[in-house]
Design an enzyme around this catalytic site. Sequence first.
Site, PDB file in Angstrom:
ATOM      1  N   ARG A 111       0.959  -1.211  -0.093  1.00 49.86           N
ATOM      2  CA  ARG A 111      -0.009   0.016   0.008  1.00 49.86           C
ATOM      3  C   ARG A 111       0.778   1.178   0.021  1.00 49.86           C
ATOM      4  NH1 ARG A 111      -2.576  -0.239   6.168  1.00 49.86           N
ATOM      5  NH2 ARG A 111      -0.533  -0.666   7.111  1.00 49.86           N
ATOM      6  N   GLU A 145      -3.207   7.209   7.381  1.00 49.48           N
ATOM      7  CA  GLU A 145      -2.103   7.261   7.811  1.00 49.48           C
ATOM      8  C   GLU A 145      -1.073   7.728   6.918  1.00 49.48           C
ATOM      9  OE1 GLU A 145      -0.498   4.102  10.660  1.00 49.48           O
ATOM     10  OE2 GLU A 145      -1.786   3.437  10.674  1.00 49.48           O
ATOM     11  N   GLU A 162      -7.449   4.001  15.505  1.00 45.59           N
ATOM     12  CA  GLU A 162      -7.144   2.446  15.930  1.00 45.59           C
ATOM     13  C   GLU A 162      -6.471   2.252  17.079  1.00 45.59           C
ATOM     14  OE1 GLU A 162      -4.659   1.493  12.428  1.00 45.59           O
ATOM     15  OE2 GLU A 162      -6.183   2.517  10.945  1.00 45.59           O
ATOM     16  N   MET A 187      -1.601 -12.279  11.286  1.00 41.59           N
ATOM     17  CA  MET A 187      -1.198 -12.478  12.659  1.00 41.59           C
ATOM     18  C   MET A 187      -1.691 -11.273  13.594  1.00 41.59           C
ATOM     19  SD  MET A 187       0.230 -15.315  12.210  1.00 41.59           S
ATOM     20  CE  MET A 187       0.882 -15.615  13.748  1.00 41.59           C
ATOM     21  N   HIS A 188      -2.330 -10.375  13.059  1.00 41.94           N
ATOM     22  CA  HIS A 188      -2.777  -9.190  13.952  1.00 41.94           C
ATOM     23  C   HIS A 188      -3.936  -9.606  14.415  1.00 41.94           C
ATOM     24  CE1 HIS A 188      -3.902  -5.105  14.985  1.00 41.94           C
ATOM     25  NE2 HIS A 188      -2.563  -4.680  14.302  1.00 41.94           N
TER      26      HIS A 188
END
Length: 633
Positions: free
Chosen positions: A105, A144, A315, A365-366
């Site tokens: 991204r 971000e 977040e 894995m988050h």
Amino acid sequence: MKRTLGVCYYPEHWPETQWAEDAARMAALGLTWVRIGEFAWSRMEPTPGTYDWAWLDRAIQTLGDHGLKVVLGTPTATPPRWMLDRHPDMLALDKDGKPRGFGSRRHYCFSHLGYRAECAKIVSAMAERYGKNPHVAAWQTDNEYACHATTLSYSNAAKSAFRNWLAQKYQSPDALNRAWGNVFWSMEYSDWSDIGLPNLTVTEPNPSHVMDFRRFASDEVVSFNRLQTDIIRKHSPAPIAHNYMGAVTEFDHFATGADLDIASWDSYPLGFLSDRIPAPADHKLRFVRQGDPDFQAFHHDLYRAVGRGRWWIMEQQPGPVNWAPYNPDPLPGMARLWAWEAFAHGAEAVCYFRWRQAPFAQEQMHAGLLRPDSAPAQAFGEAEQVARELAKMPDVGTAQAHVALIFDYASDWAWEIQPQGRSFSYFWLVFHIYKGLRRLGLNVDILPSDTADLSAYKLVLAPGLFTLSEPLKAALAAHQGTAILGPRTNSKTENFAIPVPLPPNLPGLDAKVIRVESLPPDVPVPLAEGGNLLHWREKLEATATVTEMAEDGWPALVSSGRLHYLAGWPDDQALTRILHRACAAEGVETDPLPEGLRRRDTATHRFLFNYNPVPAEWGGVAIPPAGVHWTEL
Ligand code: GAL
């Protein structure tokens, strides 16, 4: 004001048959906000100019039907693959001139006009369609800015935009040559088209050149963001936010903030401690499952200033993340503590990232609030508890602090460009001072460097500002309180040269920095009263009162009335003494706290947060590990 909770959700990641159940569970959990959309460009515009809004219409409707409010993100951080065929030169180039390619991204250059036009198109289409949608109650621009170090691009698009920016600023190459000191090393330019970007040079480029490039790059982010806010505002009355990050200073957030209604930031305390914070090993060990006790608070206070009072957590870390060198599981209770700490600093909303852990792609894995099998993960119950507590809690309005700390993005660029010693960092200097204030139990307001009015504050700290702005100079001159400036404050001109008269050149304070030295971390400069200067020290010629002296006889802190100049980076012991003395002089009450325990007063409550892995006791109150305690004031 009612403080609220929310979550980040990606309807495009899940079968549509699951949406209603997800929404029902979010509502039952007590959530108010659901942020969606920010990475879904390939589903919104599958092929150039062909939009598919039907799925997004239904997703928004489903959430709205369950009483949830949507934060709609513009998808410009993730241009789809077809974009590259249309604009092969839209990629940012890194310092070595290599393209930052497709496959993750943020692979765009802020200066690329073709890409900007595509962004304007998709944002217009979204704003026209959803601007009056009753369920779309807020917007987020992009995602971000600067994440993955994407502000600086060394592309042709950036080069020509930079030349235009310089031509506007300096009007003639001669003026630029004088401002930058280009006579040095025969670097003089005779035409705008001679000027390149400050990369691929043999040795370091001219710091004035780099500084202007950094200012230019920051302005590019600001105008990119404004392109979106201008469009959204034409169609929607809903407030607009952007989600900023932790310890990211590549662009001036106060400048983007001026075009937004709400500042928000993405808080990943364990990722930051593992990845970003330069702390000793024993500190990292003690707080490995809780995060640094001051890092979140610092950003809460910074973004409250950036948002002119309105700010959110967009977040919030819910469990282990995937991106840090080590990704431990938070101590049970931390997902609750982090949320309450944000509310105590004035957050309007805290949104957890993300609803359900994705079993595919980069972030599998988050953790999320739900496991990939949809069962609740650890943070689910903690979010539920916060929701219950919020429902019972009267509002916790923000209190006026007595202490102000100035933060300036351009100073961070300046000292990154010319650190003069490997361990000098503006960001960590300011954070170090913030920590010193927090250890004394103080509320701190962070202010921008063009602040014109300091009258609300008894104590003002302005470490490391590379220049002093005219409004701040005037505010300091009028200030009826204590001000501590330095080290390095006012030590450059706007053009990045050493000013004469020599710094700090503060009216009323007779002190001159005649020499500076940077020092390896194991070479302290001991102070007569105990403690040391570290990393950086300045030698002063001064008739001002010497308040702190180094053992070698050079002044370390000089004062004239309530104006002080600090000639180095004080260690914890020296800093605590200096701050204590200043607070005592101004009648600011201090409350020195045990390690890992932090205090925050709101207009109505006193909060204590135990960041320790062990119980803490304070003022007769026992607080468990990861515990939060509040009393009414
Ligand atoms: C943030 C980002 C999210 C997600 C998250 C993972 O930086 O905005 O999209 O990647 O990190 O922790």
